[in-house]
Write a protein that holds these residues in place. Structure first.
Motif: not given
Length: 213
Positions: A158, A150, A153-155
């Motif tokens: 990925q 958590s 970051s989202e990137r």
């Protein structure tokens, strides 16, 4: 101080000229040479690229690292496979990649290894992940992984998953439509936030997380 690069040339009919050409494109100041010549030249901090066509390559890698433990060895294979990759790592190599890898990929391998990481091909990465999952599933005493995804970051997440699947920085960049420089920045942030050192550790930790998902 930048590491010096040495390419061990094998005396074999299967030694492709293009392999040396690509290596020299990646490392213009690098020095190709035969084993006996380079063995006397390598010093601490140097990076030695060893092809598997070299006779008794595993014994020679182990002997080199015993005499010069602070150098770094990358093994080059014309037909990379999982068993050979594990043998290279067991001999003490810090990297294992294709003999005909593009200059950009060779530079990427060198960067990872120079920072203290390990570089292995995508097949071996997948094998490590599968083996880790199987081990965790079989072990009732396995400890829940301490890393917390958590914090990413989202990137970054990925990028982490793409790298764990065995993709190179260039492949990740193409998949996510970003630059290789951005991929490197995200990957560096992932390692720092999760307290990891290299791709192999990332693969193993993500395998642990998935086993508890």
């Amino acid at each position: 101080m930048n590491a010096r690069h040495f390419l061990v040339q094998a005396v074999a009919p299967s030694w492709p000229v293009i392999a040396r050409e690509r290596w020299q494109q990646a490392f213009p100041d690098g020095q190709p040479g035969h084993w006996l010549e380079l063995q006397q030249t390598v010093a601490a901090g140097d990076m030695v690229w060893v092809p598997v066509m070299l006779d008794d390559w595993r014994l020679k890698v182990a002997a080199l690292l015993q005499s010069q433990p602070d150098c770094q060895v990358i093994v080059l294979s014309s037909v990379p496979d999982q068993v050979e990759g594990l043998r290279a790592l067991n001999a003490g190599a810090r990297g294992y990649c294709h003999l005909l890898a593009a200059p950009g990929l060779l530079q990427e391998v060198a960067q990872v290894v120079s920072l203290g990481g390990l570089w292995v091909g995508p097949d071996l990465v997948q094998r490590l992940m599968a083996a880790t999952r199987e081990l965790l599933q079989r072990s009732p005493d396995a400890v829940r992984p301490a890393i917390d995804l958590s914090v990413l970051s989202e990137r970054e997440l990925q990028v982490a998953h793409a790298v764990a699947e065995g993709q190179s920085n260039r492949e990740v960049a193409e998949q996510l439509h970003i630059t290789e420089r951005t991929v490197k920045a995200h990957l560096g942030a992932v390692f720092e936030k999760l307290g990891l050192r290299d791709r192999v550790q990332l693969v193993l930790h993500l395998a642990q997380v998935k086993s508890y998902a």
